[in-house]
Write a protein that holds these residues in place. Sequence first.
Motif, PDB file in Angstrom:
ATOM      1  N   ASP A  15      -3.342  33.330  35.132  1.00 31.20           N
ATOM      2  CA  ASP A  15      -4.468  33.245  34.220  1.00 31.20           C
ATOM      3  C   ASP A  15      -5.483  32.336  34.897  1.00 31.20           C
ATOM      4  O   ASP A  15      -5.352  31.108  34.848  1.00 31.20           O
ATOM      5  CB  ASP A  15      -4.021  32.698  32.866  1.00 31.20           C
ATOM      6  CG  ASP A  15      -5.133  32.730  31.837  1.00 31.20           C
ATOM      7  OD1 ASP A  15      -6.315  32.708  32.226  1.00 31.20           O
ATOM      8  OD2 ASP A  15      -4.825  32.752  30.641  1.00 31.20           O
ATOM      9  N   ASN A  16      -6.468  32.939  35.533  1.00 26.74           N
ATOM     10  CA  ASN A  16      -7.433  32.138  36.289  1.00 26.74           C
ATOM     11  C   ASN A  16      -8.286  31.260  35.376  1.00 26.74           C
ATOM     12  O   ASN A  16      -8.749  30.199  35.798  1.00 26.74           O
ATOM     13  CB  ASN A  16      -8.304  33.041  37.158  1.00 26.74           C
ATOM     14  CG  ASN A  16      -7.551  33.557  38.373  1.00 26.74           C
ATOM     15  OD1 ASN A  16      -6.493  33.043  38.741  1.00 26.74           O
ATOM     16  ND2 ASN A  16      -8.085  34.590  39.007  1.00 26.74           N
ATOM     17  N   ALA A  17      -8.479  31.673  34.152  1.00 20.12           N
ATOM     18  CA  ALA A  17      -9.256  30.853  33.212  1.00 20.12           C
ATOM     19  C   ALA A  17      -8.505  29.571  32.851  1.00 20.12           C
ATOM     20  O   ALA A  17      -9.123  28.540  32.571  1.00 20.12           O
ATOM     21  CB  ALA A  17      -9.561  31.650  31.955  1.00 20.12           C
ATOM     22  N   LYS A  18      -7.170  29.643  32.870  1.00 13.95           N
ATOM     23  CA  LYS A  18      -6.350  28.477  32.568  1.00 13.95           C
ATOM     24  C   LYS A  18      -5.787  27.811  33.814  1.00 13.95           C
ATOM     25  O   LYS A  18      -5.014  26.856  33.719  1.00 13.95           O
ATOM     26  CB  LYS A  18      -5.193  28.883  31.643  1.00 13.95           C
ATOM     27  CG  LYS A  18      -5.628  29.366  30.279  1.00 13.95           C
ATOM     28  CD  LYS A  18      -4.422  29.699  29.411  1.00 13.95           C
ATOM     29  CE  LYS A  18      -4.853  30.161  28.023  1.00 13.95           C
ATOM     30  NZ  LYS A  18      -3.698  30.500  27.164  1.00 13.95           N
ATOM     31  N   SER A  19      -6.145  28.360  34.988  1.00 20.33           N
ATOM     32  CA  SER A  19      -5.656  27.805  36.262  1.00 20.33           C
ATOM     33  C   SER A  19      -4.137  27.685  36.269  1.00 20.33           C
ATOM     34  O   SER A  19      -3.569  26.659  36.699  1.00 20.33           O
ATOM     35  CB  SER A  19      -6.288  26.430  36.542  1.00 20.33           C
ATOM     36  OG  SER A  19      -7.686  26.543  36.679  1.00 20.33           O
ATOM     37  N   THR A  20      -3.477  28.736  35.799  1.00 20.47           N
ATOM     38  CA  THR A  20      -2.027  28.685  35.651  1.00 20.47           C
ATOM     39  C   THR A  20      -1.381  29.931  36.240  1.00 20.47           C
ATOM     40  O   THR A  20      -1.854  31.047  36.021  1.00 20.47           O
ATOM     41  CB  THR A  20      -1.627  28.551  34.176  1.00 20.47           C
ATOM     42  OG1 THR A  20      -2.247  27.384  33.624  1.00 20.47           O
ATOM     43  CG2 THR A  20      -0.117  28.417  34.037  1.00 20.47           C
ATOM     44  N   LEU A  21      -0.303  29.718  36.967  1.00 15.53           N
ATOM     45  CA  LEU A  21       0.537  30.773  37.510  1.00 15.53           C
ATOM     46  C   LEU A  21       1.814  30.833  36.681  1.00 15.53           C
ATOM     47  O   LEU A  21       2.339  29.795  36.271  1.00 15.53           O
ATOM     48  CB  LEU A  21       0.886  30.454  38.967  1.00 15.53           C
ATOM     49  CG  LEU A  21       1.857  31.377  39.689  1.00 15.53           C
ATOM     50  CD1 LEU A  21       1.182  32.703  40.007  1.00 15.53           C
ATOM     51  CD2 LEU A  21       2.379  30.714  40.954  1.00 15.53           C
ATOM     52  N   TYR A  22       2.304  32.051  36.449  1.00 14.34           N
ATOM     53  CA  TYR A  22       3.513  32.233  35.645  1.00 14.34           C
ATOM     54  C   TYR A  22       4.556  33.038  36.419  1.00 14.34           C
ATOM     55  O   TYR A  22       4.216  33.850  37.282  1.00 14.34           O
ATOM     56  CB  TYR A  22       3.196  32.977  34.354  1.00 14.34           C
ATOM     57  CG  TYR A  22       2.192  32.294  33.475  1.00 14.34           C
ATOM     58  CD1 TYR A  22       0.864  32.707  33.465  1.00 14.34           C
ATOM     59  CD2 TYR A  22       2.565  31.246  32.644  1.00 14.34           C
ATOM     60  CE1 TYR A  22      -0.066  32.082  32.660  1.00 14.34           C
ATOM     61  CE2 TYR A  22       1.642  30.618  31.829  1.00 14.34           C
ATOM     62  CZ  TYR A  22       0.328  31.041  31.844  1.00 14.34           C
ATOM     63  OH  TYR A  22      -0.600  30.417  31.042  1.00 14.34           O
ATOM     64  N   LEU A  23       5.795  32.826  36.046  1.00 13.52           N
ATOM     65  CA  LEU A  23       6.881  33.691  36.495  1.00 13.52           C
ATOM     66  C   LEU A  23       7.780  33.937  35.286  1.00 13.52           C
ATOM     67  O   LEU A  23       8.512  33.050  34.854  1.00 13.52           O
ATOM     68  CB  LEU A  23       7.683  33.074  37.636  1.00 13.52           C
ATOM     69  CG  LEU A  23       8.768  33.984  38.222  1.00 13.52           C
ATOM     70  CD1 LEU A  23       8.141  35.155  38.972  1.00 13.52           C
ATOM     71  CD2 LEU A  23       9.711  33.201  39.150  1.00 13.52           C
ATOM     72  N   GLN A  24       7.694  35.139  34.745  1.00 10.74           N
ATOM     73  CA  GLN A  24       8.556  35.544  33.636  1.00 10.74           C
ATOM     74  C   GLN A  24       9.838  36.088  34.235  1.00 10.74           C
ATOM     75  O   GLN A  24       9.802  37.041  35.022  1.00 10.74           O
ATOM     76  CB  GLN A  24       7.862  36.604  32.791  1.00 10.74           C
ATOM     77  CG  GLN A  24       8.747  37.236  31.718  1.00 10.74           C
ATOM     78  CD  GLN A  24       9.137  36.277  30.625  1.00 10.74           C
ATOM     79  OE1 GLN A  24       8.313  35.520  30.135  1.00 10.74           O
ATOM     80  NE2 GLN A  24      10.411  36.278  30.237  1.00 10.74           N
ATOM     81  N   MET A  25      10.960  35.493  33.867  1.00  9.72           N
ATOM     82  CA  MET A  25      12.250  35.885  34.443  1.00  9.72           C
ATOM     83  C   MET A  25      13.155  36.409  33.336  1.00  9.72           C
ATOM     84  O   MET A  25      13.464  35.668  32.390  1.00  9.72           O
ATOM     85  CB  MET A  25      12.910  34.688  35.137  1.00  9.72           C
ATOM     86  CG  MET A  25      12.024  34.046  36.190  1.00  9.72           C
ATOM     87  SD  MET A  25      12.853  32.720  37.093  1.00  9.72           S
ATOM     88  CE  MET A  25      13.059  31.514  35.774  1.00  9.72           C
ATOM     89  N   ASN A  26      13.554  37.659  33.454  1.00 12.35           N
ATOM     90  CA  ASN A  26      14.432  38.297  32.481  1.00 12.35           C
ATOM     91  C   ASN A  26      15.755  38.677  33.137  1.00 12.35           C
ATOM     92  O   ASN A  26      15.853  38.737  34.364  1.00 12.35           O
ATOM     93  CB  ASN A  26      13.763  39.542  31.908  1.00 12.35           C
ATOM     94  CG  ASN A  26      12.491  39.247  31.169  1.00 12.35           C
ATOM     95  OD1 ASN A  26      12.369  38.209  30.512  1.00 12.35           O
ATOM     96  ND2 ASN A  26      11.523  40.140  31.262  1.00 12.35           N
ATOM     97  N   SER A  27      16.745  38.937  32.307  1.00  6.30           N
ATOM     98  CA  SER A  27      18.073  39.355  32.791  1.00  6.30           C
ATOM     99  C   SER A  27      18.588  38.423  33.883  1.00  6.30           C
ATOM    100  O   SER A  27      19.077  38.860  34.929  1.00  6.30           O
ATOM    101  CB  SER A  27      17.998  40.795  33.321  1.00  6.30           C
ATOM    102  OG  SER A  27      17.535  41.678  32.332  1.00  6.30           O
TER     103      SER A  27
END
Length: 126
Positions: free
Chosen positions: A73-85
């Motif tokens: 989210d460039n507006a929030k200057s945040t990188l995410y990693l959603q990890m499932n299973s």
Amino acid sequence: QVRLVESGGGLVQPGGSLTLSCVTPGGTFTDYAMGWFRQAPGKEREFVAAISRVGITFDYSDSTKGRFTISRDNAKSTLYLQMNSLQPEDTAVYYCAAVSVGGFAYYKSRTDYEYWGQGTQVTVSS
């Protein structure tokens, strides 16, 4: 110098989910392609996922493809990693990394990255 700060790690049961975040306090987040790497005890740091500056192009390791999702989210200057299973073999310290590069490029080799966070521990265990 760019500072990266990861959060969101913890203990989760097999089959569970976690979302990691990475922020760049004081940095210009949109200048950088970003990546996630992980390092288990006694093993080398390995590629998990990467995403371009504009967030349109991305890639995953074979072991995480279909289970993990990288986003930014460039507006929030945040990188995410959603990890499932999640599985016990996903247990590791997870690091985010940044490299200054053009709009659609991303990198899968840790030697291409300029800046690293301190890491966040993910433990998958029953």
